[in-house]
Scaffold this motif. Structure first.
Motif, PDB file in Angstrom:
ATOM      1  N   ALA A   2       0.833  -1.207   0.000  1.00 30.25           N
ATOM      2  CA  ALA A   2       0.000   0.000   0.000  1.00 30.25           C
ATOM      3  C   ALA A   2       0.869   1.258   0.000  1.00 30.25           C
ATOM      4  O   ALA A   2       0.546   2.242  -0.683  1.00 30.25           O
ATOM      5  CB  ALA A   2      -0.932  -0.008   1.219  1.00 30.25           C
ATOM      6  N   LEU A   3       1.959   1.238   0.757  1.00 28.56           N
ATOM      7  CA  LEU A   3       2.868   2.384   0.771  1.00 28.56           C
ATOM      8  C   LEU A   3       3.526   2.588  -0.595  1.00 28.56           C
ATOM      9  O   LEU A   3       3.670   3.719  -1.057  1.00 28.56           O
ATOM     10  CB  LEU A   3       3.945   2.205   1.841  1.00 28.56           C
ATOM     11  N   MET A   4       3.915   1.497  -1.222  1.00 33.30           N
ATOM     12  CA  MET A   4       4.496   1.601  -2.560  1.00 33.30           C
ATOM     13  C   MET A   4       3.499   2.227  -3.534  1.00 33.30           C
ATOM     14  O   MET A   4       3.858   3.074  -4.350  1.00 33.30           O
ATOM     15  CB  MET A   4       4.922   0.222  -3.073  1.00 33.30           C
ATOM     16  N   PHE A   5       2.260   1.796  -3.429  1.00 29.14           N
ATOM     17  CA  PHE A   5       1.212   2.344  -4.289  1.00 29.14           C
ATOM     18  C   PHE A   5       0.980   3.818  -3.992  1.00 29.14           C
ATOM     19  O   PHE A   5       0.841   4.643  -4.900  1.00 29.14           O
ATOM     20  CB  PHE A   5      -0.077   1.540  -4.095  1.00 29.14           C
ATOM     21  N   LYS A   6       0.967   4.170  -2.711  1.00 26.50           N
ATOM     22  CA  LYS A   6       0.721   5.550  -2.304  1.00 26.50           C
ATOM     23  C   LYS A   6       1.831   6.489  -2.779  1.00 26.50           C
ATOM     24  O   LYS A   6       1.562   7.565  -3.322  1.00 26.50           O
ATOM     25  CB  LYS A   6       0.592   5.638  -0.785  1.00 26.50           C
ATOM     26  N   PHE A   7       3.089   6.090  -2.573  1.00 23.94           N
ATOM     27  CA  PHE A   7       4.208   6.947  -2.946  1.00 23.94           C
ATOM     28  C   PHE A   7       4.415   7.017  -4.453  1.00 23.94           C
ATOM     29  O   PHE A   7       4.891   8.018  -4.970  1.00 23.94           O
ATOM     30  CB  PHE A   7       5.500   6.490  -2.262  1.00 23.94           C
ATOM     31  N   ASP A  50       6.622   5.865  -6.406  1.00 24.48           N
ATOM     32  CA  ASP A  50       7.993   6.260  -6.715  1.00 24.48           C
ATOM     33  C   ASP A  50       8.863   5.005  -6.665  1.00 24.48           C
ATOM     34  O   ASP A  50       8.856   4.271  -5.662  1.00 24.48           O
ATOM     35  CB  ASP A  50       8.475   7.294  -5.689  1.00 24.48           C
ATOM     36  N   LEU A  51       9.613   4.766  -7.734  1.00 22.17           N
ATOM     37  CA  LEU A  51      10.415   3.554  -7.824  1.00 22.17           C
ATOM     38  C   LEU A  51      11.491   3.494  -6.748  1.00 22.17           C
ATOM     39  O   LEU A  51      11.733   2.441  -6.162  1.00 22.17           O
ATOM     40  CB  LEU A  51      11.052   3.443  -9.216  1.00 22.17           C
ATOM     41  N   GLU A  52      12.134   4.602  -6.450  1.00 21.20           N
ATOM     42  CA  GLU A  52      13.176   4.615  -5.417  1.00 21.20           C
ATOM     43  C   GLU A  52      12.610   4.274  -4.037  1.00 21.20           C
ATOM     44  O   GLU A  52      13.190   3.497  -3.285  1.00 21.20           O
ATOM     45  CB  GLU A  52      13.862   5.975  -5.361  1.00 21.20           C
ATOM     46  N   LYS A  53      11.468   4.856  -3.705  1.00 18.82           N
ATOM     47  CA  LYS A  53      10.852   4.571  -2.408  1.00 18.82           C
ATOM     48  C   LYS A  53      10.361   3.124  -2.357  1.00 18.82           C
ATOM     49  O   LYS A  53      10.481   2.463  -1.320  1.00 18.82           O
ATOM     50  CB  LYS A  53       9.703   5.542  -2.138  1.00 18.82           C
ATOM     51  N   ALA A  54       9.842   2.628  -3.465  1.00 21.47           N
ATOM     52  CA  ALA A  54       9.394   1.233  -3.519  1.00 21.47           C
ATOM     53  C   ALA A  54      10.584   0.290  -3.323  1.00 21.47           C
ATOM     54  O   ALA A  54      10.471  -0.725  -2.631  1.00 21.47           O
ATOM     55  CB  ALA A  54       8.709   0.944  -4.845  1.00 21.47           C
TER      56      ALA A  54
END
Length: 91
Positions: A28-33, A35-39
């Motif tokens: 869910a955080l990956m989807f929210k952000f 952003d590939l770097e954050k993911a």
């Protein structure tokens, strides 16, 4: 009818539910952000959680099975876990 489960089994189930919740929260955080770097960073943190849960749940299971499983078999199981962890780090 109320069914009681073993204490070790309860803790294994609880840890797996927590682990699954962490995985879903990370997705869910990956989807929210978005952003590939954050993911990538979040995924790297998950790589630490998985082996930890594997080792802890296996330790709990073996503790619960101490009367039913031989020492040789326990050593082989832990050696297998160590080999899995080593293989994850090798190239």
């Amino acid at each position: 009818m109320v069914t009681f489960i073993e204490r070790a089994l309860f803790f294994i189930i609880l840890l797996r539910v927590i682990s699954g919740s962490i995985e879903i929260s990370a997705a869910a955080l990956m989807f929210k952000f978005n952003d590939l770097e954050k993911a990538f960073y979040i995924n790297s943190l998950l790589a630490l959680v998985g082996p930890f849960i594997l080792i802890v749940t296996t330790g709990i299971a073996l503790t619960g099975l101490t009367e039913k499983i031989s020492l040789t078999r326990m050593i082989c199981l832990f050696a297998g876990i160590i080999l899995i962890l080593i293989s994850l780090k090798s190239k």
